[in-house]
Design a protein around this motif. Sequence first.
Motif, PDB file in Angstrom:
ATOM      1  N   GLY A  58       0.816  -1.218   0.000  1.00  0.00           N
ATOM      2  CA  GLY A  58       0.000   0.000   0.000  1.00  0.00           C
ATOM      3  C   GLY A  58       0.849   1.267   0.000  1.00  0.00           C
ATOM      4  N   GLY A  59       2.138   1.130  -0.347  1.00  0.00           N
ATOM      5  CA  GLY A  59       2.998   2.320  -0.425  1.00  0.00           C
ATOM      6  C   GLY A  59       3.507   2.799   0.924  1.00  0.00           C
ATOM      7  N   GLY A  60       3.294   1.992   1.995  1.00  0.00           N
ATOM      8  CA  GLY A  60       3.643   2.409   3.358  1.00  0.00           C
ATOM      9  C   GLY A  60       5.068   2.888   3.556  1.00  0.00           C
ATOM     10  N   THR A  61       6.041   2.275   2.897  1.00  0.00           N
ATOM     11  CA  THR A  61       7.430   2.676   3.130  1.00  0.00           C
ATOM     12  C   THR A  61       8.050   3.197   1.841  1.00  0.00           C
ATOM     13  OG1 THR A  61       8.095   0.407   2.704  1.00  0.00           O
ATOM     14  CG2 THR A  61       7.850   1.024   5.004  1.00  0.00           C
ATOM     15  N   SER A  62       7.232   3.828   1.024  1.00  0.00           N
ATOM     16  CA  SER A  62       7.681   4.201  -0.316  1.00  0.00           C
ATOM     17  C   SER A  62       8.939   5.058  -0.332  1.00  0.00           C
ATOM     18  CB  SER A  62       6.558   4.909  -1.061  1.00  0.00           C
ATOM     19  OG  SER A  62       6.155   6.023  -0.319  1.00  0.00           O
ATOM     20  N   GLU A  63       9.033   6.015   0.609  1.00  0.00           N
ATOM     21  CA  GLU A  63      10.184   6.931   0.512  1.00  0.00           C
ATOM     22  C   GLU A  63      11.507   6.222   0.771  1.00  0.00           C
ATOM     23  OE1 GLU A  63       8.628   8.494   4.612  1.00  0.00           O
ATOM     24  OE2 GLU A  63       7.811   7.165   3.096  1.00  0.00           O
ATOM     25  N   TYR A  64      11.456   5.134   1.578  1.00  0.00           N
ATOM     26  CA  TYR A  64      12.707   4.469   1.930  1.00  0.00           C
ATOM     27  C   TYR A  64      13.206   3.512   0.849  1.00  0.00           C
ATOM     28  CZ  TYR A  64      11.558   6.351   6.514  1.00  0.00           C
ATOM     29  OH  TYR A  64      11.236   7.189   7.547  1.00  0.00           O
ATOM     30  N   THR A  65      12.321   3.040  -0.003  1.00  0.00           N
ATOM     31  CA  THR A  65      12.757   2.119  -1.068  1.00  0.00           C
ATOM     32  C   THR A  65      13.860   2.779  -1.890  1.00  0.00           C
ATOM     33  OG1 THR A  65      10.610   1.058  -1.204  1.00  0.00           O
ATOM     34  CG2 THR A  65      11.994   0.887  -3.164  1.00  0.00           C
ATOM     35  N   LEU A  66      13.606   4.019  -2.274  1.00  0.00           N
ATOM     36  CA  LEU A  66      14.596   4.687  -3.127  1.00  0.00           C
ATOM     37  C   LEU A  66      15.837   5.096  -2.351  1.00  0.00           C
ATOM     38  CD1 LEU A  66      12.354   6.717  -5.587  1.00  0.00           C
ATOM     39  CD2 LEU A  66      13.637   4.618  -5.998  1.00  0.00           C
ATOM     40  N   SER A  67      15.685   5.480  -1.069  1.00  0.00           N
ATOM     41  CA  SER A  67      16.900   5.841  -0.298  1.00  0.00           C
ATOM     42  C   SER A  67      17.818   4.637  -0.178  1.00  0.00           C
ATOM     43  CB  SER A  67      16.591   6.333   1.107  1.00  0.00           C
ATOM     44  OG  SER A  67      15.330   6.856   1.205  1.00  0.00           O
ATOM     45  N   VAL A  68      17.230   3.448   0.089  1.00  0.00           N
ATOM     46  CA  VAL A  68      18.056   2.240   0.239  1.00  0.00           C
ATOM     47  C   VAL A  68      18.712   1.914  -1.105  1.00  0.00           C
ATOM     48  CG1 VAL A  68      17.972  -0.260   0.681  1.00  0.00           C
ATOM     49  CG2 VAL A  68      16.698   1.300   2.165  1.00  0.00           C
ATOM     50  N   ALA A  69      17.935   1.958  -2.186  1.00  0.00           N
ATOM     51  CA  ALA A  69      18.461   1.595  -3.514  1.00  0.00           C
ATOM     52  C   ALA A  69      19.570   2.559  -3.949  1.00  0.00           C
ATOM     53  CB  ALA A  69      17.325   1.596  -4.534  1.00  0.00           C
ATOM     54  N   LYS A  70      19.352   3.844  -3.713  1.00  0.00           N
ATOM     55  CA  LYS A  70      20.323   4.858  -4.140  1.00  0.00           C
ATOM     56  C   LYS A  70      21.641   4.700  -3.367  1.00  0.00           C
ATOM     57  CE  LYS A  70      20.335   9.842  -5.041  1.00  0.00           C
ATOM     58  NZ  LYS A  70      21.095  10.606  -4.073  1.00  0.00           N
ATOM     59  N   ASN A  71      21.520   4.452  -2.063  1.00  0.00           N
ATOM     60  CA  ASN A  71      22.714   4.285  -1.234  1.00  0.00           C
ATOM     61  C   ASN A  71      23.586   3.131  -1.749  1.00  0.00           C
ATOM     62  OD1 ASN A  71      24.388   4.609   1.210  1.00  0.00           O
ATOM     63  ND2 ASN A  71      23.511   2.625   1.763  1.00  0.00           N
ATOM     64  N   ILE A  72      22.960   1.987  -2.028  1.00  0.00           N
ATOM     65  CA  ILE A  72      23.733   0.817  -2.483  1.00  0.00           C
ATOM     66  C   ILE A  72      24.332   1.086  -3.858  1.00  0.00           C
ATOM     67  CG2 ILE A  72      23.580  -1.640  -3.140  1.00  0.00           C
ATOM     68  CD1 ILE A  72      23.248  -1.253  -0.169  1.00  0.00           C
ATOM     69  N   LYS A  73      23.541   1.661  -4.712  1.00  0.00           N
ATOM     70  CA  LYS A  73      24.011   1.906  -6.083  1.00  0.00           C
ATOM     71  C   LYS A  73      25.245   2.816  -6.059  1.00  0.00           C
ATOM     72  CE  LYS A  73      22.257   4.136 -10.244  1.00  0.00           C
ATOM     73  NZ  LYS A  73      22.838   3.424 -11.334  1.00  0.00           N
ATOM     74  N   GLU A  74      25.163   3.887  -5.250  1.00  0.00           N
ATOM     75  CA  GLU A  74      26.262   4.845  -5.241  1.00  0.00           C
ATOM     76  C   GLU A  74      27.507   4.315  -4.541  1.00  0.00           C
ATOM     77  OE1 GLU A  74      23.465   8.780  -5.674  1.00  0.00           O
ATOM     78  OE2 GLU A  74      24.498   8.454  -3.761  1.00  0.00           O
ATOM     79  N   LYS A  75      27.296   3.590  -3.425  1.00  0.00           N
ATOM     80  CA  LYS A  75      28.466   3.160  -2.649  1.00  0.00           C
ATOM     81  C   LYS A  75      29.092   1.874  -3.163  1.00  0.00           C
ATOM     82  CE  LYS A  75      27.760   4.878   2.006  1.00  0.00           C
ATOM     83  NZ  LYS A  75      27.115   4.442   3.217  1.00  0.00           N
ATOM     84  N   TYR A  76      28.281   1.002  -3.712  1.00  0.00           N
ATOM     85  CA  TYR A  76      28.779  -0.353  -4.010  1.00  0.00           C
ATOM     86  C   TYR A  76      28.745  -0.724  -5.474  1.00  0.00           C
ATOM     87  CZ  TYR A  76      28.863  -0.890   0.967  1.00  0.00           C
ATOM     88  OH  TYR A  76      29.150  -0.713   2.298  1.00  0.00           O
TER      89      TYR A  76
END
Length: 301
Positions: A58-76
């Motif tokens: 239901g979109g409950g944690t929508s904002e964090y999906t992208l923060s987690v994805a962006k962090n991994i993409k940029e760092k790793y």
Amino acid sequence: MEVFAFMKITDILNGNDMSLSFEVFPPKKEASFESVKLATEKIAELKPSFMSVTYGAGGGTSEYTLSVAKNIKEKYDVPMLAHLTCVSSSKELIAKMIDEIKLCGIENVMALRGDLTPELENSDRSAWDYAHAVDLIYELKQKGNFCIGAACYPEVHPESANQREDIKHLKEKVDAGADFLTTQMVFDNNLFFNFLYKIREAGIFVPVIPGIMPITNANQVSRAVKLSGAFMPRRFTAMVDKFGSNPAAMKQAGIAYATDQIIDLYANGIKNVHVYSMNKPDIAAGITANLSEILGKSFLE
Ligand code: FAD
């Protein structure tokens, strides 16, 4: 294992190497963001072929999906797949989410309807602009050059009357632009192989990634069955009966069972496998270590 940053998932799936990817989920609230970040970073250090980040029901944690994805993409430098659901969403919200995905530099999106939770079932649907995942796939196709994944169900989606109907709607998702499919968890590889035959017969030819859920704790069993309706083979239930009351033994046995399933898939012509690693770096590490002489090797050898 080689990693390819700005890479479309289909380039990995269609490449020569056997691939192993891990799924993680975002925190439900700000307070647990740091612990989730740490766990997902540990999983990224294992250099999986790609990682996917789920989108809250239901979109409950929508904002964090992208923060987690962006962090991994940029760092790793690990290619990322961001999940997005459309159930109960308006066109405006989805347009905003698509813009944010682009801003994060993420080009792989898993397009899902999302579950009709009991709260959603009983809510006012007048502002819902999407009935099914296929509607979101059309939208993503129009709004960007995304590599699009969709979900599929070897044991039939619980709302479907039968498998024929389910596969008919699955083909609509592929015809609309889904570039690859990931399955609901399966504990018996034969169910996956049978499903693959049926969808190929139905004219679906995109890559299909089997989803493997390592069960390393007896309490996970009933939840996994409730969530997926998955069939538990006798070999699996015997393992839980024997080791379920000993956490360390159950963890070791669960990692071994998942590894065995993955090896059987690779050995029988399946080049890409996705693991529901559930933010557990030790389990992802255990599986990766068990496959150390297999991963990163050409599938054609
Ligand atoms: P759909 O493809 O829309 O299908 C749902 C049902 O409707 C099926 O029974 C299908 O046969 C039927 N159907 C499809 N099109 C039509 C049509 N035109 N007319 C009539 N019937 C139709 N949930 C989350 O909330 N977040 C996640 O991140 C998430 N990730 C997932 C990842 C994978 C790999 C899988 C397998 C599931 C995931 N889910 C996630 C769960 C998913 O949201 C649910 O299973 C949901 O109930 C169905 O989503 P879908 O995208 O398959 O829906």
